[in-house]
Design a protein around this motif. Sequence first.
Motif, PDB file in Angstrom:
ATOM      1  N   UNK A 173       0.823  -1.213   0.000  1.00  0.00           N
ATOM      2  CA  UNK A 173       0.000   0.000   0.000  1.00  0.00           C
ATOM      3  C   UNK A 173       0.854   1.259   0.000  1.00  0.00           C
ATOM      4  N   UNK A 174       1.993   1.227   0.693  1.00  0.00           N
ATOM      5  CA  UNK A 174       2.815   2.430   0.778  1.00  0.00           C
ATOM      6  C   UNK A 174       3.593   2.694  -0.506  1.00  0.00           C
ATOM      7  N   UNK A 175       3.490   1.796  -1.494  1.00  0.00           N
ATOM      8  CA  UNK A 175       4.192   1.984  -2.763  1.00  0.00           C
ATOM      9  C   UNK A 175       3.234   2.238  -3.933  1.00  0.00           C
ATOM     10  N   UNK A 176       1.950   2.444  -3.629  1.00  0.00           N
ATOM     11  CA  UNK A 176       0.973   2.644  -4.695  1.00  0.00           C
ATOM     12  C   UNK A 176       1.338   3.815  -5.611  1.00  0.00           C
ATOM     13  N   UNK A 177       1.727   4.926  -5.026  1.00  0.00           N
ATOM     14  CA  UNK A 177       1.906   6.141  -5.828  1.00  0.00           C
ATOM     15  C   UNK A 177       3.001   6.003  -6.875  1.00  0.00           C
ATOM     16  N   UNK A 178       4.032   5.226  -6.586  1.00  0.00           N
ATOM     17  CA  UNK A 178       5.145   5.132  -7.521  1.00  0.00           C
ATOM     18  C   UNK A 178       5.189   3.873  -8.355  1.00  0.00           C
ATOM     19  N   UNK A 273      -4.563 -11.994  25.208  1.00  0.00           N
ATOM     20  CA  UNK A 273      -4.223 -11.047  24.147  1.00  0.00           C
ATOM     21  C   UNK A 273      -4.495 -11.670  22.782  1.00  0.00           C
ATOM     22  N   UNK A 274      -4.718 -10.812  21.808  1.00  0.00           N
ATOM     23  CA  UNK A 274      -4.890 -11.210  20.427  1.00  0.00           C
ATOM     24  C   UNK A 274      -3.989 -10.341  19.563  1.00  0.00           C
ATOM     25  N   UNK A 275      -3.306 -10.960  18.620  1.00  0.00           N
ATOM     26  CA  UNK A 275      -2.342 -10.269  17.766  1.00  0.00           C
ATOM     27  C   UNK A 275      -3.022  -9.809  16.482  1.00  0.00           C
ATOM     28  N   UNK A 276      -2.809  -8.553  16.100  1.00  0.00           N
ATOM     29  CA  UNK A 276      -3.405  -8.011  14.878  1.00  0.00           C
ATOM     30  C   UNK A 276      -2.698  -8.495  13.611  1.00  0.00           C
ATOM     31  N   UNK A 277      -1.543  -9.116  13.741  1.00  0.00           N
ATOM     32  CA  UNK A 277      -0.828  -9.593  12.554  1.00  0.00           C
ATOM     33  C   UNK A 277      -1.557 -10.784  11.924  1.00  0.00           C
ATOM     34  N   UNK A 278      -1.475 -10.890  10.604  1.00  0.00           N
ATOM     35  CA  UNK A 278      -2.178 -11.935   9.869  1.00  0.00           C
ATOM     36  C   UNK A 278      -1.179 -12.921   9.274  1.00  0.00           C
ATOM     37  N   UNK A 279      -1.644 -14.120   9.013  1.00  0.00           N
ATOM     38  CA  UNK A 279      -0.849 -15.151   8.333  1.00  0.00           C
ATOM     39  C   UNK A 279      -0.493 -14.647   6.941  1.00  0.00           C
ATOM     40  N   UNK A 280       0.730 -14.909   6.506  1.00  0.00           N
ATOM     41  CA  UNK A 280       1.214 -14.398   5.220  1.00  0.00           C
ATOM     42  C   UNK A 280       0.952 -15.416   4.121  1.00  0.00           C
ATOM     43  N   UNK A 281       0.012 -15.109   3.231  1.00  0.00           N
ATOM     44  CA  UNK A 281      -0.234 -15.960   2.072  1.00  0.00           C
ATOM     45  C   UNK A 281       0.922 -15.822   1.091  1.00  0.00           C
ATOM     46  N   UNK A 282       1.244 -16.886   0.384  1.00  0.00           N
ATOM     47  CA  UNK A 282       2.372 -16.880  -0.549  1.00  0.00           C
ATOM     48  C   UNK A 282       2.168 -15.803  -1.604  1.00  0.00           C
ATOM     49  N   UNK A 327      -0.890  -5.982   8.070  1.00  0.00           N
ATOM     50  CA  UNK A 327      -1.378  -5.873   6.688  1.00  0.00           C
ATOM     51  C   UNK A 327      -0.573  -4.823   5.942  1.00  0.00           C
ATOM     52  N   UNK A 328       0.164  -5.254   4.925  1.00  0.00           N
ATOM     53  CA  UNK A 328       0.932  -4.313   4.106  1.00  0.00           C
ATOM     54  C   UNK A 328       0.568  -4.403   2.624  1.00  0.00           C
ATOM     55  N   UNK A 329      -0.089  -5.489   2.214  1.00  0.00           N
ATOM     56  CA  UNK A 329      -0.479  -5.647   0.813  1.00  0.00           C
ATOM     57  C   UNK A 329      -1.960  -5.979   0.730  1.00  0.00           C
ATOM     58  N   UNK A 330      -2.554  -5.754  -0.434  1.00  0.00           N
ATOM     59  CA  UNK A 330      -3.945  -6.178  -0.619  1.00  0.00           C
ATOM     60  C   UNK A 330      -4.162  -7.667  -0.384  1.00  0.00           C
ATOM     61  N   UNK A 331      -3.173  -8.496  -0.694  1.00  0.00           N
ATOM     62  CA  UNK A 331      -3.324  -9.935  -0.445  1.00  0.00           C
ATOM     63  C   UNK A 331      -3.456 -10.209   1.056  1.00  0.00           C
ATOM     64  N   UNK A 332      -2.741  -9.448   1.883  1.00  0.00           N
ATOM     65  CA  UNK A 332      -2.895  -9.588   3.332  1.00  0.00           C
ATOM     66  C   UNK A 332      -4.326  -9.273   3.752  1.00  0.00           C
ATOM     67  N   UNK A 333      -4.873  -8.206   3.176  1.00  0.00           N
ATOM     68  CA  UNK A 333      -6.242  -7.822   3.516  1.00  0.00           C
ATOM     69  C   UNK A 333      -7.227  -8.888   3.045  1.00  0.00           C
ATOM     70  N   UNK A 334      -6.983  -9.458   1.866  1.00  0.00           N
ATOM     71  CA  UNK A 334      -7.843 -10.542   1.373  1.00  0.00           C
ATOM     72  C   UNK A 334      -7.768 -11.756   2.301  1.00  0.00           C
ATOM     73  N   UNK A 335      -6.579 -12.032   2.832  1.00  0.00           N
ATOM     74  CA  UNK A 335      -6.445 -13.140   3.782  1.00  0.00           C
ATOM     75  C   UNK A 335      -7.239 -12.860   5.048  1.00  0.00           C
TER      76      UNK A 335
END
Length: 598
Positions: A173-178, A273-282, A327-335
Amino acid sequence: MNYRREQAKKVRYAAADMAYNRPHQRHVNNGDENKYRVTERMADGTFVKDLGPSLINSFTKGLEHGENGIVKNAEDFAAFIRAADSGDLELIRNLPLNENVAWLSPVAQNANGEGRPATIRAWESMASGLTHDLQGPDAQAVCIPPAPALESDELVSELAEIYWMALCRDIRFDQFSGNATIQAAIAHLNQLPWLANPAESGLHAYEQNRKRGYFAGGGPIAFDGNTIFRGNIKGDDIGFHISQFLYVGNKALGNEPNSFSEAQGLIRFGSCINDQRVRIASPGVDYMTTWEHWLDVQNGADLRGLEKYVPVENDNNIDREVGYRFIITPRDLATYVHYDALHQAYFNACLILLNNGIPFDPGVPFRNVDSIDAQTGFATFGGPHILNLVSEVATRALKAVRYQKFNVHRRARPEQIAGWVHRFKSGQGMDLEPFEKINAKLGADLLNRVRQHNAAQNPEGSPDSWLLPMPFVEGSPMHPSYGSGHATVAGACVTILKAFFDEGSILPFAYVPSPQGRNLIPDAANLGRYTVEGELNKLAANIAFGRNWAGVHWYSDQLESLRLGEQIALGILEEQKLQYGENFSMNVPLFDGTTIRI
């Protein structure tokens, strides 16, 4: 006690009258279901006879499809409608769920390992829209307008967006503009007729509301690196793409100096506690890019849980420093939206708001210090009340949207429409005449990019493919596309939170994920810019758009469904207002930029 019995009865009757006196809206679909036909023709193309509807813009997943992807027997679809309209368990059980198909793809032939083929998926809660509720609007009292028609410019813009989202799924997401692919998407989408002519006359009001920007009352916008692939409700264009409520945690139990805070992304559930990090899809791995896999999915193959993930360094899948990230990519959000507990994001958001002491709406009781109020909110106007209502409203939202899905619109999923794009491009255009114009409007560049992307997924020597690359092996869920269950629940739950909390309060934190998503870093540029309303709206849009990133929903699905959920929540709040002895009010900001007072 007799007086109390009479009072309780009057309150229930008052709530029933309130629900009864709300206007029950008319349910109207786009008319595509019977418009497109299967025909018998001679070798030279001469028409012989009409064989019935082709259902190319209708949800048919789970029925038996021919090699061309079209339902073999239109009567099976008619039986599907009758069963959904009746809710009768025996009619549903007797539906021709496709049980005897021979799977064509390797993934379906060996879905359960050791040569064991996939089983069949059932349709999901197809009769739930017929259920009655004792609180809030009846599931059939609210509605959404007709979905975009197959041959409309709106549908083309949605289809183009879904294809581009699939191609951009692994861009941070932080690289969308370029990013060059993002810039190509911006240029292409901005020139499509539906988006290039935002003030086009002759549209229905609901169509004009779906033009980008009008939903928030802000006027038309052109996509750029900040607005591309984002919703257009208030606050969604402020700061980072992803809501703070999908990143931050809250304060730990205890007062130790090294106790975790929101910066660790750990949410306290009581003493756990619950962690906000998500499993990383390939990254870069997509599915349903061959016709055989696509057809197996349309025939109902159960391929859930077969997606691939980045390996972890132990056998327990809990190495959060390797297999998980923010979540750093759209695939993370989809996961995230693949396996979320549907209302978990809003439950988490409520815990974060409560733990950070975000003030309640000024009209809610028990806002003063204990020495003044002499009582605190708990069973009413406190944490348990709000947390329960956020959960409770989700079921009402699901019933309302299921009626729209199964009983009114029965809209095809994006994966199905992309199947017709593929078939037409492959020179198999029989009964797919609309796709000559649709494919032309999509453009050669976009379709060539899809072909190249799919070629990288498929075995060497596979035919060219213009199918929609999917991050879920099983494709979409087993229910029609319009509206979106996730988006309806998002609209309902977020409306509840905006009613209880002071929507104008500034959040005391602002974070972005580090480039690799391992931790959160302060976002000084946006500290003080995020409001409760804005970030809750963004959260709703994130979850709704996450399903679009997954290729299972359209833009109009999520947009109209947010408003549907909002109607459900407002109705419940209005009826619950009758229950309390306290004199109170709530100012609820709506997705269209206005505010309603309860």
